[in-house]
Design an enzyme around this catalytic site. Structure first.
Site, PDB file in Angstrom:
ATOM      1  CB  VAL A 279      39.883 -13.660 -81.257  1.00  0.00           C
ATOM      2  CG1 VAL A 279      39.505 -14.981 -80.318  1.00  0.00           C
ATOM      3  CG2 VAL A 279      41.390 -13.643 -81.607  1.00  0.00           C
ATOM      4  CB  ALA A 280      34.690 -12.021 -81.103  1.00  0.00           C
ATOM      5  CD  GLU A 284      38.563 -19.321 -83.273  1.00  0.00           C
ATOM      6  OE1 GLU A 284      37.410 -19.366 -83.260  1.00  0.00           O
ATOM      7  OE2 GLU A 284      39.124 -18.422 -83.278  1.00  0.00           O
ATOM      8  CG  ASP A 326      16.347 -53.207-109.297  1.00  0.00           C
ATOM      9  OD1 ASP A 326      15.875 -52.559-110.349  1.00  0.00           O
ATOM     10  OD2 ASP A 326      17.492 -53.379-108.859  1.00  0.00           O
ATOM     11  CG  ASP A 611      20.488 -56.189-109.134  1.00  0.00           C
ATOM     12  OD1 ASP A 611      20.113 -55.803-110.280  1.00  0.00           O
ATOM     13  OD2 ASP A 611      19.830 -57.035-108.633  1.00  0.00           O
ATOM     14  CG  ASP A 615      21.140 -52.479-113.155  1.00  0.00           C
ATOM     15  OD1 ASP A 615      20.274 -52.099-114.052  1.00  0.00           O
ATOM     16  OD2 ASP A 615      20.840 -53.011-112.329  1.00  0.00           O
ATOM     17  CG  ASN A 705      35.285 -18.521 -80.561  1.00  0.00           C
ATOM     18  OD1 ASN A 705      33.955 -18.202 -79.895  1.00  0.00           O
ATOM     19  ND2 ASN A 705      35.714 -17.588 -81.587  1.00  0.00           N
ATOM     20  CG  ASP A 709      30.895 -21.886 -78.619  1.00  0.00           C
ATOM     21  OD1 ASP A 709      30.068 -21.925 -77.360  1.00  0.00           O
ATOM     22  OD2 ASP A 709      30.606 -21.044 -79.508  1.00  0.00           O
TER      23      ASP A 709
HETATM   24  P1  ATP Z   1      14.240 -56.788-110.696  1.00  0.00           P
HETATM   25  O1  ATP Z   1      12.807 -56.680-109.994  1.00  0.00           O
HETATM   26  O2  ATP Z   1      15.437 -56.690-109.586  1.00  0.00           O
HETATM   27  O3  ATP Z   1      14.352 -55.984-111.853  1.00  0.00           O
HETATM   28  P2  ATP Z   1      13.765 -59.025-111.849  1.00  0.00           P
HETATM   29  O4  ATP Z   1      14.384 -60.417-111.487  1.00  0.00           O
HETATM   30  O5  ATP Z   1      12.398 -59.250-111.799  1.00  0.00           O
HETATM   31  O6  ATP Z   1      14.371 -58.322-110.844  1.00  0.00           O
HETATM   32  P3  ATP Z   1      15.380 -59.698-114.186  1.00  0.00           P
HETATM   33  O7  ATP Z   1      16.336 -60.229-113.231  1.00  0.00           O
HETATM   34  O8  ATP Z   1      15.796 -58.666-115.292  1.00  0.00           O
HETATM   35  O9  ATP Z   1      14.325 -59.053-113.092  1.00  0.00           O
HETATM   36  O10 ATP Z   1      14.368 -60.821-114.867  1.00  0.00           O
HETATM   37  C1  ATP Z   1      13.515 -60.492-116.001  1.00  0.00           C
HETATM   38  C2  ATP Z   1      12.846 -61.697-116.070  1.00  0.00           C
HETATM   39  O11 ATP Z   1      13.398 -62.611-116.826  1.00  0.00           O
HETATM   40  C3  ATP Z   1      12.029 -62.517-115.089  1.00  0.00           C
HETATM   41  O12 ATP Z   1      10.748 -61.879-115.031  1.00  0.00           O
HETATM   42  C4  ATP Z   1      11.944 -63.715-115.681  1.00  0.00           C
HETATM   43  O13 ATP Z   1      10.790 -63.936-116.280  1.00  0.00           O
HETATM   44  C5  ATP Z   1      13.266 -63.987-116.291  1.00  0.00           C
HETATM   45  N1  ATP Z   1      14.117 -64.553-115.508  1.00  0.00           N
HETATM   46  C6  ATP Z   1      14.777 -64.191-114.310  1.00  0.00           C
HETATM   47  N2  ATP Z   1      15.665 -65.002-113.899  1.00  0.00           N
HETATM   48  C7  ATP Z   1      15.988 -65.898-114.645  1.00  0.00           C
HETATM   49  C8  ATP Z   1      16.788 -66.994-115.172  1.00  0.00           C
HETATM   50  N3  ATP Z   1      18.001 -67.054-114.246  1.00  0.00           N
HETATM   51  N4  ATP Z   1      16.671 -67.672-116.085  1.00  0.00           N
HETATM   52  C9  ATP Z   1      15.938 -67.254-117.164  1.00  0.00           C
HETATM   53  N5  ATP Z   1      14.899 -66.395-116.960  1.00  0.00           N
HETATM   54  C10 ATP Z   1      15.150 -65.646-116.045  1.00  0.00           C
END
Ligand code: ATP
Length: 889
Positions: A279-280, A284, A326, A611, A615, A705, A709
């Site tokens: 037991v010691a 538990e 990112d 995101d 990814d 225990n 404890d």
């Molecule tokens: P993260 O730093 O999170 O990777 P980010 O926005 O820099 O994000 P992306 O979203 O992949 O990376 O964008 C990459 C490039 O695409 C940007 O630098 C910009 O020139 C271009 N871009 C971003 N959003 C748009 C959009 N809605 N339409 C057209 N071109 C875009």
């Protein structure tokens, strides 16, 4: 069940009495009543009764039951009763803890459960997936997890991965046409989407046809397997330890039993000795404490914006040595504001923009058309890059909704972070015009003409050089630069990737996205904690470097690398440079996996944020995949082990600090429990070897225990995080929790408590009957362990930790003290717990001997704190000397 693949869109809509404007609130209510919530019925949960019974399956409990039987055989009915009560209480505690842990897991699950975008009452809203009903108009876009089955009404290049249903890993293209067949395999129902599939590209409008158990997924998984959380590595290794301990205990008990019988003790007396020893030795409360501390820790983290999806991530967080983050939105605020535009070879600040110039007007108008966002009454919906463009248009009295109605979108190629472009097709002044916006380097590569106030001409190297110079100037200030181009088409058509070339350059729009205020401090904390922060972004190298420098990620000697350069590097070249690369710019999601793998091949534990839909593989590959709660796609959330509800880099660092703290708290709790047990074992072994009477009855040890404890152990688990946790290096993931030095301190502290317990026992024996001696030994051991709770709060002395900084440790101590005194001084309890009344001098001895080990341990800690401080002081002054020497040099 109706087959919607062979029904037209109109007929399908009629079936549900709905239009593209969506259901009304009362229709939703009706449907919800008729079809129920959009959930899959889970397999029946374990009943509380069977959870309770499970608690008796433990080997350690079996040993206790044996102890109860032996006590009964020796005529010690009270003892038997107490042991049984204790076993039942333990089982109740185990059951409550199981239910609580499950509840907390469920609430975390609910926090991270998917949502869906639907149109109801003509308005686009986001609802929890369980509230989606048949008849709902569901909007899908790349990155969404599809939450119900449905008929496609509008299709914009939708591609869907249906591997969870069909096993087919390639994404399938979808369309809206009616299929004129009666029987069509699921994979060929191209005008339908199904629950649990992922949108990998494009967007679409869907009429929800089946939800919950009526969906195709519901049919396959008639009963969803209960998703039980797997045990964490720490829990597994502790379970393993408990098993080994149980076997060790049985062997030692057998030896002690043999020894006592050999000495001529009665078999029953000898058995009681063995039982006391068992037991010691058995901790538990150990596994419950670990689960409780983990559960409390994850609850606390969810309040601090980090939802832990997998419990094992909490332990992993403490080992993280690289954070790949990112830039946009995580390190920066994701609040974009247009700063300037470049048009007709002129750079114009946003305040000076004048729409009387037709080229400027065309650029601003195009930025509204080639754009999916809206900003209505301050309600911004969509990608912040695009919202910035809408806000710019608003400043010039352009309303995006009515302008888009005038020039409707005829076709589109959505933005994706691999291509870094977005294109839309419109009919403008009898022409079919394709407008494209995107990353400047990608767009310039595909440009063949340029429009200036002098008309359209060929795009020359000189033009390219000039535009790149402007870009360089803007990016060096951390601005994001978007390029715009257009192209006239002969006829209306469905745009394809082949169309994205031969652009006429229109202009540039630059926008600022300031770093988050907390980022700088968080990066500094990372570096102090020997964690390497790495920026991975789709943005331009110069923009990324400027921001990275500002927040301290790109330091002297560090380099920034572009996706294209990364492609050219061999694996060994990458490994060679890896430690010095702090920024990866213009990367696509595929590069992320390569970066994670490279770090992992150096035995580093990597946390990676993501995101987008692409990814997901990198999030799965990373040791800790982190998805963004606000901007992240459902797909990325699904793949991650942790979700940030505020998308903030600083939250990652805070979580690592929490992860380290939770681990060290658990370790301290274990140290407390095991050193306490060691003291009990050593005391019983000593008495057995010295042929003394048994120092404790089984009930004494069970009382300690399980009751006195457990409370300090939980209190230790609630110790607050201090800045100190970020001073150490990350923990080695392969390091066992029971290191040599850890075991040594457990043994030494256990020995110290055992020595004073035995001194107390000897005084009792000297003074009076065995009962008094045993009561003194029990009370000393119990109280010494209560005091020891303060020693185990952390490495440092209680004064350095703050005497009253952990109120739970005081509550635990005082409760334990009250319980012990109740047992010692309340007559009915005295009988039950086999204690005899004590003289006041005995009580004084008990308090003195119980406090002595803590006094010694604290004095040792105080001396160590002082010498640590001295060492730190001398090392910082050496650093200072060194750096001042550097200046002199
Ligand atoms: P993260 O730093 O999170 O990777 P980010 O926005 O820099 O994000 P992306 O979203 O992949 O990376 O964008 C990459 C490039 O695409 C940007 O630098 C910009 O020139 C271009 N871009 C971003 N959003 C748009 C959009 N809605 N339409 C057209 N071109 C875009």
């Amino acid at each position: 069940m109706k087959k919607y693949f062979c029904k037209s869109c109109e007929d399908s809509l009629k079936d549900f009495n709905v239009t593209l404007n969506g259901l009304t609130d009362s229709q939703v209510k009706e449907q919800l009543k008729k079809y129920g919530e959009n959930i899959l019925t889970e397999k029946k949960k374990k009943s509380i009764y069977s959870v309770f019974l499970d608690q008796f399956k433990d080997l350690l409990v079996v040993i206790l039951i044996a102890a109860a039987i032996i006590s009964m055989a020796t005529g010690n009915i009270e003892s038997t009763l107490v042991i049984l009560v204790v076993i039942i209480m333990n089982a109740i505690l185990g059951t409550v803890q199981y239910v609580k842990a499950e509840q907390s897991l469920n609430s975390l699950k609910a926090l991270s459960s998917p949502t869906a975008k639907v149109i109801r009452n003509s308005t686009k809203i986001e609802v929890p997936s369980k509230d989606v009903v048949p008849g709902d108009i569901l909007l899908l876009e790349a990155g969404d997890l599809i939450v119900a089955d449905g008929r496609i009404l509008e299709n914009f290049s939708l591609k869907v991965n249906e591997s969870s249903l069909t096993g087919e890993s390639e994404s399938v293209d979808k369309h809206t046409e009616t299929i004129n067949k009666d029987e069509v395999a699921l994979g060929d129902q191209k005008n339908m989407v199904f629950s649990s599939s992922l949108v990998t590209y494009g967007r679409a409008t869907i009429l929800v046809t089946n939800t919950g158990m009526n969906s195709e997924l519901g049919k396959i998984a008639t009963l969803m397997e209960e998703t039980q959380e797997k045990k964490t590595p720490l829990q597994v290794s502790l379970d393993d330890f408990s098993k080994k301990l149980a076997i060790g205990v049985i062997i030692i008990c057998a030896v002690v039993l043999g020894l006592n019988i050999y000495r001529g003790n009665t078999i029953l007396d000898s058995l009681m000795f063995a039982v006391a020893l068992a037991v010691a030795a058995i901790p538990e409360a150990l596994s419950s404490i670990v689960t409780i501390v983990l559960a409390i820790g994850t609850q606390k983290m969810s309040k601090e914006h980090a939802i832990i999806k997998k419990l094992r991530a909490v332990e992993g967080l403490g080992c993280v040595s690289v954070i790949c983050s990112d830039k946009t939105g995580t390190l920066t605020q994701n609040k974009m504001t247009v700063k300037s535009i470049f048009v007709d070879e002129n750079l114009i600040l946003s305040d000076n923009i004048d729409l009387t110039s037709s080229l400027t007007k065309f650029l601003i108008n195009s930025s509204v058309l080639c754009n999916d966002s809206t900003s209505i009454d301050g309600n911004e919906l969509g990608d912040p890059t695009e919202v910035a463009l809408i806000n710019l248009a608003h400043n010039h009295d352009i309303d995006e909704i009515s302008y888009r109605n005038t020039y409707p979108r005829l076709s589109e190629i959505p933005f994706d972070s691999d291509r870094k472009l977005m294109s839309t097709l419109h009919s403008i002044d009898n022409d079919y015009v394709m407008i494209t916006k995107g990353a400047i380097d990608v767009l310039l590569e595909r440009t063949s003409k340029i429009e200036t106030s002098n008309g359209i001409r060929t795009f020359t190297d000189e033009d390219k050089k000039k535009i790149n110079e402007v870009n360089h100037q803007l990016s060096s200030n951390g601005l994001r630069v978007l390029a715009f181009g257009y192209k006239k088409l002969n006829a209306k058509k469905d745009l394809s990737l082949d169309d994205e070339k031969d652009f006429t350059f229109m202009g540039l729009i630059s926008m600022i996205d300031p770093p988050r205020e907390e980022s700088k401090d968080a990066v500094r904390d990372c570096i102090k904690a020997s964690i390497k922060p790495v920026m991975i972004t789709g943005d331009h190298k110069i923009t990324a470097s400027a921001i990275a420098k500002e927040i301290g990620i790109l330091r002297d000697g560090d380099i920034a690398v572009e996706g294209l350069e990364l492609d050219k590097m061999s694996d060994s070249q990458l490994l060679e440079k890896l430690e010095s690369i702090s920024v990866y710019a213009r990367v696509s999601p595929e590069h992320k996996i390569r970066i994670v793998k490279a770090w992992q091949s150096k035995n580093k534990i990597v946390a990676m944020t993501g995101d987008g839909v692409n990814d997901a593989p990198a999030l799965k590959q990373a040791n800790i995949g982190i998805a963004m709660g606000i901007t992240g796609t459902e797909v990325s959330k699904d793949a991650a082990s942790m979700i940030l509800t505020d998308d903030n880099f600083a939250t990652i660092v805070k979580s690592i600090s929490n992860g380290r703290n939770i681990y060290s708290n658990i370790k301290n709790s274990i140290r407390f429990l095991l050193s306490g047990n060691t003291s009990g074992i050593l005391a019983v072994l000593y008495s057995s070897l010295m042929a003394l009477p048994i120092p404790f009855a089984a009930v004494h040890l069970l009382f300690i225990n399980l009751l006195t404890d457990s409370l300090p152990a939980i209190a230790i688990g609630m110790e607050k995080s201090t800045k100190d946790v970020l001073r150490d290096k990350p923990r080695d993931v392969n390091e066992s929790i029971l290191t040599k030095s850890f075991i040594k301190s457990i043994l030494l502290e256990g020995l110290l408590i055992a020595i004073f317990t035995m001194v107390s026992f000897h005084i009792g024996l000297y003074d009076g009957p065995v009962g008094t001696a045993s009561t003194m030994a029990f009370a000393t051991l119990c109280l010494a362990r209560l005091f020891h709770g303060f020693n185990c709060r952390g490495k440092k002395s209680i004064f350095s930790l703050g005497v009253f900084n952990n109120k739970f440790s005081w509550i635990a101590f005082i409760t334990g003290l009250v319980l012990l005194n109740a047992v010692l001084f309340i007559p009915n309890l005295q009988n039950l717990f086999e204690v005899t009344p004590l003289s006041s001098s005995n009580v004084i001895y008990i308090y003195l001997f119980a406090f002595a080990p803590t006094l010694i341990i604290q004095i040792y800690k105080i001396i160590r704190d002082i010498s640590d401080k001295k060492n730190n002081h001398s090392s910082t002054s050496t650093d200072r000397n060194l750096s001042s020497n550097k200046h002199v040099a």
